[in-house]
Design a protein around this motif. Structure first.
Motif, mmCIF file in Angstrom:
data_model
loop_
_atom_site.group_PDB
_atom_site.id
_atom_site.type_symbol
_atom_site.label_atom_id
_atom_site.label_comp_id
_atom_site.label_asym_id
_atom_site.label_seq_id
_atom_site.Cartn_x
_atom_site.Cartn_y
_atom_site.Cartn_z
ATOM 1 N N THR A 57 0.831 -1.205 0.000
ATOM 2 C CA THR A 57 0.000 0.000 0.000
ATOM 3 C C THR A 57 0.861 1.248 0.000
ATOM 4 N N SER A 58 1.930 1.226 0.776
ATOM 5 C CA SER A 58 2.654 2.467 1.018
ATOM 6 C C SER A 58 4.109 2.143 1.351
ATOM 7 N N GLU A 65 0.266 3.917 11.401
ATOM 8 C CA GLU A 65 -0.742 3.084 10.735
ATOM 9 C C GLU A 65 -0.230 1.649 10.561
ATOM 10 N N ALA A 68 -0.996 -0.036 13.716
ATOM 11 C CA ALA A 68 -2.432 -0.312 13.874
ATOM 12 C C ALA A 68 -2.816 -1.559 13.081
ATOM 13 N N VAL A 69 -2.202 -1.721 11.910
ATOM 14 C CA VAL A 69 -2.537 -2.868 11.058
ATOM 15 C C VAL A 69 -1.876 -4.150 11.568
ATOM 16 N N ARG A 145 -1.970 5.916 20.859
ATOM 17 C CA ARG A 145 -1.982 5.145 19.616
ATOM 18 C C ARG A 145 -1.293 3.808 19.839
ATOM 19 N N ASN B 75 -9.756 -3.326 12.073
ATOM 20 C CA ASN B 75 -8.525 -2.594 12.384
ATOM 21 C C ASN B 75 -7.574 -2.619 11.194
ATOM 22 N N VAL B 76 -7.565 -3.763 10.503
ATOM 23 C CA VAL B 76 -6.674 -3.915 9.349
ATOM 24 C C VAL B 76 -7.089 -2.961 8.233
ATOM 25 N N GLY B 79 -6.462 0.855 8.982
ATOM 26 C CA GLY B 79 -5.072 1.271 8.818
ATOM 27 C C GLY B 79 -4.675 1.332 7.347
ATOM 28 N N LEU B 80 -5.090 0.310 6.583
ATOM 29 C CA LEU B 80 -4.723 0.281 5.164
ATOM 30 C C LEU B 80 -5.378 1.438 4.406
ATOM 31 N N ALA B 82 -6.165 4.392 5.666
ATOM 32 C CA ALA B 82 -5.443 5.617 6.030
ATOM 33 C C ALA B 82 -4.128 5.706 5.255
ATOM 34 N N LEU B 83 -3.412 4.579 5.159
ATOM 35 C CA LEU B 83 -2.142 4.566 4.421
ATOM 36 C C LEU B 83 -2.364 4.883 2.942
ATOM 37 N N ALA B 92 -4.680 11.908 6.452
ATOM 38 C CA ALA B 92 -5.643 10.959 7.025
ATOM 39 C C ALA B 92 -5.007 10.222 8.177
ATOM 40 N N ARG B 93 -5.837 9.734 9.110
ATOM 41 C CA ARG B 93 -5.357 8.774 10.095
ATOM 42 C C ARG B 93 -6.505 7.859 10.501
ATOM 43 N N SER B 94 -6.146 6.731 11.103
ATOM 44 C CA SER B 94 -7.162 5.760 11.493
ATOM 45 C C SER B 94 -7.472 5.863 12.984
ATOM 46 N N GLN B 96 -9.394 3.310 15.988
ATOM 47 C CA GLN B 96 -10.147 2.128 16.382
ATOM 48 C C GLN B 96 -11.269 2.597 17.312
ATOM 49 N N GLN B 99 -10.430 4.226 20.532
ATOM 50 C CA GLN B 99 -9.635 5.449 20.462
ATOM 51 C C GLN B 99 -10.499 6.686 20.272
#
Lengths: 418, 418
Positions: A57-58, A65, A68-69, A145, B75-76, B79-80, B82-83, B92-94, B96, B99
């Motif tokens: 992805t990145s 992030e 988080a993943v 986080r 969660n997966v 994060g993906l 946001a990335l 952007a950010r994720s 949960q 949070q």
């Protein structure tokens, strides 16, 4: 009740059946009277899959992030382990890192543990819960986080919990049955060690014996946590596996405890550097900034220079992981191009390997280096670079001689005998 | 800046490519000037896999551990996503659930949302972040444990965020391009509706048109959140999909908006129950305690009883989901065995289906029921049970006639015409 920490790696929780098998071992310890803290990794392969998705992805991902993943796999196994224990009528519940909370720094992807307040879990133990199942590898930053502790970080989670709860021992269940004098795939005479000192384990781990995350051993040493490495696929006994512990618990030992090796090494020689004060700092500062992990370093000072030079010059040789060679070359050539460094040329070699003998006995016994060099010479193996520490001697050799070197040293130091 | 909520279901984030496609749509809305809250489901199939593992591990699972496990898929994808947005240079950010925090009740597995304090995310928007990516389906209980909102709960997450942030609209991206007058697989003349009232959508959803989780529509109705259902696989336009909204936004409509149906019905008749006060409460209390979702109920009072009885007796008929029939029979026979209920026998039928016509126009127009019954009679379809509400008429028919009934009613109410 005394507390025991049990950590199960990815292969030990790879399927529901294996989780059940692990849970049975936990049940056995509960029956003995322990309150148990179980640390679980993600199912084998899961974290790699998640890391792959993030990279795809990145390529230059936001590490917050990423964390988080990639932390999500442990949440799954923690819940499943708690459910499995409950099915066996062992009172259990799961905790994710932020629920404990396992407080870490904000260094996402490789965070350091700052604190594990035990109140929350201790209270549940007092209320009759017998097993706290913790998602390994993950924590929470001061910003709230999710953080991760680096690959293999569940080992570090386990040791940190053992320290925070004053556990009697920290059992690391994995897919090998202990720590060996060397890799049995390379040397058939390799023998499982019953005990090994923290410092020896640190040298073995950082030299490529990938049984435990290095940080976990450092942490165990600092807090004097008894670590036991054992297989989750063999019958359980109190004597199984290898105990990693303080030297005081090791009655007597061979001078050398093990032979470690690393195949993935590269050797770089910077030919004809002006030998001015600060030149080493300049070279290795450049490499460090580029993220190159330099391992062995040798400097040869010559009195006369090459070509038109006649000042004091030197050749500087170092080793680094093979995969970092391109980065190292680029950094050094870049420094030459912008005038930071002056040298004639770079010589690189990739077909090299590192072989090391390790043992706390070396501190009190001399002649280990001599015996090592004599053994290699007798096999006709040329030594390219030598580096030593208090309890370790490492040499760089042609990679094609690596197996022979390991076998010869294993024989020479009689490691097949306890 | 105005806030838009965009929710992507499991098929819309099933692969990294699809996540990229979804992220592009988000980017388009950001470019229009919206601050966007994105709610993501887990990758298609992922939650089913996790639920399967939990069920296999522990048939009568601890719902707190169930939630800890099954919430991990979101969660997966959060994060993906946001990335992916960051790669497109969209800040952007994720988040949960815990949070945010998305506060829920402690009813694990089917928790209700209590509060979504917006401060945390609003501050990030103020600092220049343009997209908050939220892991759908999950929240946190007052005890600090992870909760889930029930299957399809990401729809409810999305609507709750839209309400909490006063969003201009809540776009639900899914694998269908809107809400239809009926299922196109059953009736080729089915037509996509441009708009539909909340109450109609509720009747259609609970009757088996599985586009939106029922609770999400209820919540949207309560907070008057404009919901748009649209496909993530078609070109984007402001007119795409179906808008689910308050009646005030629907200029004029057909008397009937749609024909819903449900194949998986069973019919149970309790023959000859003593018709004493409280008998209905006793029967349906028993069924409710056994977890049977009773749908339609009909009572026929007879003046004379069967056999030796001569008090006032009655037959009680009800329908329930087919899969709950065994449970219903067991509960009723159990109540007879322990003397709680007295009846002659149970008659059950499983080859039945429910067909309903739905429309807010019924409130002001009479004759809908008559037209429905006449249409079915003309096709020779016998009606077994009838139930009505203010905006809906449902009938139970033999399952083999279900398709015919739907097609005939679609024609009779001219639903192919806007």
């Amino acid at each position: 009740m005394p507390v025991l920490v049990m950590k199960f790696g990815g292969t030990s929780v790879a399927t529901l059946d294996r989780i059940r098998r692990a849970a049975k071992r936990v049940g056995t310890e509960v029956a003995k009277g322990y309150d148990v803290i179980v640390i679980v990794s993600a199912m084998a392969g899961k974290t790699n899959e998640l890391v792959g998705w993030v990279n795809e992805t990145s390529p230059f991902y936001d590490a917050r992030e990423y964390d988080a993943v990639v932390s999500s796999g442990e949440n799954v196994t923690a819940g499943l382990m708690a459910l499995t224990l409950q099915e066996m009528e062992v009172p259990a519940r799961s905790w994710q890192g932020w629920q404990v909370p396992l407080m870490t720094t904000s260094a996402h992807g490789a965070a350091r543990i700052e604190d594990i307040p035990p109140a929350n879990i201790t209270q549940k133990f007092a209320e009759g819960m017998r097993v706290a199942v913790i998602a390994g590898f993950q924590g929470v930053s001061p910003e709230g986080r999710i953080t991760t502790l680096g690959r293999g970080g569940s080992d570090t989670s386990a040791v940190a919990f053992a320290a925070a709860f004053g556990a009697e021992r920290c059992d690391i269940y994995t897919d090998v049955d202990g720590v060996y004098t060397t890799d049995p795939r390379v040397c058939a005479k390799a023998r499982k060690l019953d005990r090994i000192a923290f410092e020896e384990m640190l040298e073995l781990a950082s030299l490529g014996a990938k049984v435990l995350q290095t940080r976990s051993v450092e942490l165990a040493m600092r807090y004097n946590v008894k670590l036991r490495v054992l297989s989750s696929f063999e019958e359980q006994s109190d004597e199984a596996g290898t105990l990693v512990c303080g030297e005081d618990l090791i009655m007597e030992s061979n001078v050398v405890s093990g032979v470690a090796f690393s195949r993935e090494e590269a050797k770089v020689t910077i030919v004809t550097v002006a030998d001015t004060p600060g030149i080493a700092a300049s070279i290795f500062g450049t490499l460090s900034d580029a993220g190159v992990n330099v391992d062995m370093i040798v400097q040869n000072v010559s009195e006369t220079g090459y070509g038109s030079h006649d000042e004091l010059v030197t050749d500087m040789t170092f080793s680094c992981p093979n995969e970092q060679l391109a980065r190292a070359e680029k950094a050094l050539e870049g420094a030459r191009a912008d005038g930071t460094l002056a040298f004639e040329r770079l010589e690189t070699e990739t077909e090299v390997a590192k072989v090391s003998v390790v043992g706390i006995g070396m501190r009190s016994q001399s002649g280990v280096a001599a015996r090592m060099f004599r053994t290699l010479a007798a096999e006709g193996i040329n030594i390219k670079v030598i580096a030593t520490s208090e309890i370790k001697i490492s040499v760089l050799v042609d990679r094609k001689y690596m197996e022979l070197a390991v076998q010869a040293l294993h024989d020479a130091f009689e490691l097949e005998r306890a």
